[in-house]
Design an enzyme around this catalytic site. Structure first.
Site, mmCIF file in Angstrom:
data_model
loop_
_atom_site.group_PDB
_atom_site.id
_atom_site.type_symbol
_atom_site.label_atom_id
_atom_site.label_comp_id
_atom_site.label_asym_id
_atom_site.label_seq_id
_atom_site.Cartn_x
_atom_site.Cartn_y
_atom_site.Cartn_z
ATOM 1 N N PRO A 262 -26.613 8.005 -42.885
ATOM 2 C CA PRO A 262 -25.714 7.532 -43.935
ATOM 3 C C PRO A 262 -24.700 6.533 -43.401
ATOM 4 O O PRO A 262 -24.030 6.783 -42.415
ATOM 5 C CB PRO A 262 -24.995 8.796 -44.404
ATOM 6 C CG PRO A 262 -25.749 9.929 -43.804
ATOM 7 C CD PRO A 262 -26.409 9.409 -42.588
ATOM 8 N N GLU A 263 -24.621 5.403 -44.026
ATOM 9 C CA GLU A 263 -23.502 4.494 -43.810
ATOM 10 C C GLU A 263 -22.880 4.303 -45.180
ATOM 11 O O GLU A 263 -23.217 5.025 -46.117
ATOM 12 C CB GLU A 263 -23.974 3.171 -43.206
ATOM 13 C CG GLU A 263 -24.465 3.350 -41.763
ATOM 14 C CD GLU A 263 -24.681 2.042 -41.029
ATOM 15 O OE1 GLU A 263 -24.055 1.038 -41.406
ATOM 16 O OE2 GLU A 263 -25.478 2.023 -40.089
ATOM 17 N N ARG B 23 -24.165 0.961 -28.321
ATOM 18 C CA ARG B 23 -25.143 1.142 -29.395
ATOM 19 C C ARG B 23 -26.326 0.210 -29.164
ATOM 20 O O ARG B 23 -26.142 -0.923 -28.696
ATOM 21 C CB ARG B 23 -24.519 0.793 -30.756
ATOM 22 C CG ARG B 23 -23.442 1.737 -31.205
ATOM 23 C CD ARG B 23 -24.010 3.051 -31.664
ATOM 24 N NE ARG B 23 -22.953 4.006 -31.959
ATOM 25 C CZ ARG B 23 -22.543 4.931 -31.100
ATOM 26 N NH1 ARG B 23 -23.089 5.007 -29.907
ATOM 27 N NH2 ARG B 23 -21.607 5.771 -31.438
ATOM 28 N N LYS C 213 -17.073 5.406 -45.059
ATOM 29 C CA LYS C 213 -18.174 6.379 -45.116
ATOM 30 C C LYS C 213 -17.711 7.746 -45.595
ATOM 31 O O LYS C 213 -18.480 8.702 -45.565
ATOM 32 C CB LYS C 213 -18.798 6.530 -43.724
ATOM 33 C CG LYS C 213 -19.308 5.225 -43.143
ATOM 34 C CD LYS C 213 -19.642 5.398 -41.679
ATOM 35 C CE LYS C 213 -19.903 4.058 -41.013
ATOM 36 N NZ LYS C 213 -20.034 4.179 -39.555
#
Length: 301
Positions: free
Chosen positions: A2-3, A291, A57
């Site tokens: 989920p973003e 990342r 978020k």
DNA sequence: AGGATAGCCTGCGGGC
DNA sequence: TGCCCGCAGGCTATCC
């Protein structure tokens, strides 16, 4: 994962069915996902939900008794609504796995069976016997119980302007400000929720590609025009993803069982080594800001 | 002080 | 075939 677009998708699908409804009860199956008081009252029991808000978020349920629940989905969190008036295909989900076992009619919801890793179950008043589930296998997400809307505002004051709702000018200004004299990369700044709220790894890479900015670029060296292009790109990529019902990993399936349309439109995310959609050059992949990061050495200067 | 890093946690896919 | 390891990553606490 989920973003912002996934959270907004869930919020929108839940809103018409949850707002105006009173919370009848709550079952806490794993208390450690809750931060703050864990009493039924703190979990909105007895209160009518008057608003579903979102910042970045995070999603917030505001009760008419002043209580507020902040839900953060983390990596693998889901809020599953099984409420009166929600059709079989209308249930929100951010499933990173096949939703078959979490789907079920409202009638079925009377049965006290839950998908694995269901941590909290709210039941709502009404003849339908509806319920809302919070599940999160990896438990990177969680629920915060707050005493007031003021406490929510205080919490959200730590977040930057919302990547979807804030004016693009505000996003650009936030980026410029955060990068001024900073040693970190453009991507690190984009991922910082205190700078812009709602950008995660997928959309950080996509925004950099659209803006033609290399993710490794030192923030301090960003030109104002580049920060502005990044702000526009963040906005447009998030808006497009919301429009498409959110995206996720390759196996993303929404509550209707349809594959997320947007996943097919990632230009760089998850495409390291593949040809650039614009110039055909091999996309580069490396770790940036801790990342996995993919970019085009030709298109992103 | 600010930026980098470790750790949390489970599912899944690749490799042997 | 089956098992094991590594990776996925948002966020916080801790380190440098």
């Amino acid at each position: 994962m989920p973003e912002l677009p996934e959270v907004e998708h869930v919020r929108r699908s839940l809103e018409p069915h949850l707002v105006g409804r009173r919370v009848a009860g709550v079952l806490v199956r794993r208390a450690c996902v809750i931060e703050g008081p864990r009493t039924p009252r703190a979990l909105l029991v007895g209160q009518r939900v008057v608003r579903l808000a979102r910042r970045g978020k995070q999603m917030a349920w505001v009760g008419d008794g002043g209580g507020v629940l902040v839900v953060h989905l983390g990596m693998t969190g889901q809020v599953l609504g099984e409420l009166e008036g929600m059709g079989e295909g209308a249930k929100p989900g951010t499933a990173a796995e096949a939703p078959a076992r979490v789907r079920g009619s409202v009638a079925q919801s009377v049965a006290k069976t839950y998908p694995p890793h269901t941590h909290i179950v709210w039941t709502t008043e009404g003849t339908g016997g509806g319920r809302v589930l919070f599940r999160d296998p990896r438990r990177f997400g969680g629920v915060w119980t707050l005493k007031s809307v003021a406490a929510l505002e205080e919490r959200w004051a730590g977040l930057g302007p919302d990547g979807l709702d804030a004016p693009v000018g505000e996003l650009a200004a936030a980026l410029v400000e955060a990068c001024r004299g900073s040693a970190r990369s453009a991507k690190a700044a984009l991922l910082d929720q205190a700078v812009i709220a709602g950008v995660g790894n997928i959309y950080a890479d996509e925004a950099c590609f659209i803006a033609g900015v290399r993710p490794t670029r030192r923030g301090a060296r960003l030109k104002v025009a580049e920060a502005e292009r990044l702000a526009v790109a963040v906005r447009s990529v998030l808006a497009a993803a919301v429009e498409a019902g959110g995206s996720s990993l390759r196996d993303y399936v929404d509550a209707d069982g349809r594959a997320g349309e947007f996943a097919q439109r990632h230009a760089v995310y998850g495409r390291g080594g593949e040809p650039c959609v614009r110039c055909g050059k091999r996309l580069k992949q490396a770790t940036v800001a801790q990342r996995t990061t993919v970019w085009c050495g030709g298109c992103q200067g």
